[in-house]
Design an enzyme around this catalytic site. Structure first.
Site, PDB file in Angstrom:
ATOM      1  N   GLN A 231       0.838  -1.201   0.000  1.00 23.23           N
ATOM      2  CA  GLN A 231       0.000   0.000   0.000  1.00 23.23           C
ATOM      3  C   GLN A 231       0.877   1.257   0.000  1.00 23.23           C
ATOM      4  OE1 GLN A 231      -2.359  -0.357   3.535  1.00 23.23           O
ATOM      5  NE2 GLN A 231      -3.402  -2.219   2.873  1.00 23.23           N
TER       6      GLN A 231
ATOM      7  N   GLU B 276       1.422  -6.284  13.562  1.00 23.62           N
ATOM      8  CA  GLU B 276       0.683  -7.520  13.820  1.00 23.62           C
ATOM      9  C   GLU B 276       1.193  -8.106  15.136  1.00 23.62           C
ATOM     10  OE1 GLU B 276      -1.828  -8.653  12.284  1.00 23.62           O
ATOM     11  OE2 GLU B 276      -1.796  -7.478  10.428  1.00 23.62           O
TER      12      GLU B 276
ATOM     13  N   ARG C  39     -11.228 -15.788  21.413  1.00 17.57           N
ATOM     14  CA  ARG C  39     -12.401 -14.927  21.254  1.00 17.57           C
ATOM     15  C   ARG C  39     -13.596 -15.694  20.685  1.00 17.57           C
ATOM     16  NH1 ARG C  39     -10.869 -10.739  16.321  1.00 17.57           N
ATOM     17  NH2 ARG C  39     -10.708 -12.251  14.636  1.00 17.57           N
TER      18      ARG C  39
END
Length: 359
Positions: free
Chosen positions: A75, A137, A202
């Site tokens: 990007q 990350e 989660r």
């Protein structure tokens, strides 16, 4: 014509020729390009034409040069924003690899490094140059590259013990002191998630929680893709938002926390311990799953808050004096790295990058 007459004509001509020749020689000596620069095509970017590259030399100490070697995930982003957006002066950011030999720092995005390191520089590193490792990350989602253990001088990371600390967001003083107006709520709990793995902490917690309370789910994981422009409005329409991180690590507190905070929704967090969260935000601004013995107990507390407006509004007291600041990926990270280089000239080396990050 006599010999004397010839000399009178030739001497001025010879003198003029000599002076002109000296001038030409000095001109080319001065403007000769540095032979130490790597040659080859300049890496093009969408911003190259917007930036007029000034003349640099190592004797010019007023400008810090930072070279972005690998675009994060491919990007591109604005390399001219340091002064105009972040009020950081004296930085020149470039993606032109021809400036390698005169760059004060080289920025490498960890996820973009090839496993065999084939896309890293092969030229000798100048003694003054620092290599910066950037990764946002978590360790659980970062490729283990043992061969880079001693390559870098500085770390750029969300961790508070990184050399260049850039958390995903922060709470800063508000310019105005007024009561926060809550957006209209028509849902109790929401969760927007794309990546779903049933063995994640989660996922396991959610599977237990939704047996006791309704959770409005969105995102690819639930077959309900929503446009980016609708994310904030959906989040704001919920009293609570499940700010569940994809892995649990020190200081790994992402936009999943700051996005609901910014739109007026109480985040219910799953991640590092509460004490870790309280290093970043006020303790009465969020609910931590660890504060409850079970998902059932959490569900009962959320239903209690739903019925008691005064208790619920207590989670927004911090909004009277503070507001949320989010980070501008990736321009802000790059400018902060350049600013760090300009203020820290001392030598620094990392002996075992992977051990530090995963330890």
């Amino acid at each position: 014509m006599s010999k004397t007459a010839v000399n009178k004509i030739l001497k001025p001509l010879l003198l003029g020729t000599f002076i002109f020749g000296c001038f030409v020689t000095l001109f080319f000596m001065y403007f000769k390009p540095s032979t130490s620069w790597p040659y080859g095509p300049i890496e093009s970017t969408i911003y190259t034409e917007q930036v007029k590259i000034p003349f640099f030399s190592r004797s010019n100490k007023s400008m810090t040069i930072l070279l972005v070697w690998l675009w994060p995930y491919g990007q591109t982003y604005d390399l001219t924003a340091c002064s105009s957006i972040f009020n950081i002066e004296g930085c020149f950011i470039t993606a032109d690899k021809n400036l390698y030999n005169i760059s004060d720092g080289i920025l490498f995005h960890h996820q973009s490094i090839a496993d065999d390191l084939s896309n890293l520089p092969t030229l000798q590193r100048p003694s003054f140059q620092k290599w910066i490792w950037m990764n946002f990350e978590s360790p659980s989602h970062s490729t283990n590259l043992p061969s880079i253990a001693k390559l870098f001088n500085l770390t750029l990371n969300y961790r508070q013990d990184a050399d260049i600390k850039v958390p995903y967001g922060s709470i800063i003083p508000s310019e105005t002191k007024e009561d926060f107006v809550l957006p209209k709520k028509d849902k109790l709990i929401c969760w927007i998630v794309s990546n779903w793995k049933k063995d994640h902490v989660r996922a396991k917690y959610y599977n237990k929680l939704h047996k006791h309370i309704e959770v409005h789910t969105y995102g690819r994981a639930f077959g309900k893709r929503i446009p980016d422009k609708d994310l904030n409005s959906i989040m704001a329409s919920c009293k609570f938002y499940l700010a569940f991180e994809n892995s649990i690590h020190k200081d790994y507190i992402t936009e999943k926390l700051y996005n609901p905070l910014s739109v007026g929704t109480v985040p219910v967090v799953l991640g590092p311990p509460r004490q870790n969260y309280e290093k970043f935000i006020q303790g009465d601004a969020f609910i931590h799953v660890d504060d409850f013995n079970s998902p059932k107990d959490l569900a009962e507390y959320l239903m209690l808050l739903d019925e008691n407006e005064e208790m619920y509004l207590g989670y927004f007291k911090w909004r009277r004096l503070f507001k949320v600041k989010t980070v501008h990926f990736w321009a802000e990270h790059t400018c902060l790295a350049c600013d760090y280089l300009s203020r820290h000239k001392e030598y620094r080396a990392i002996n075992d990058l992977d051990k530090w990050y995963r330890g």
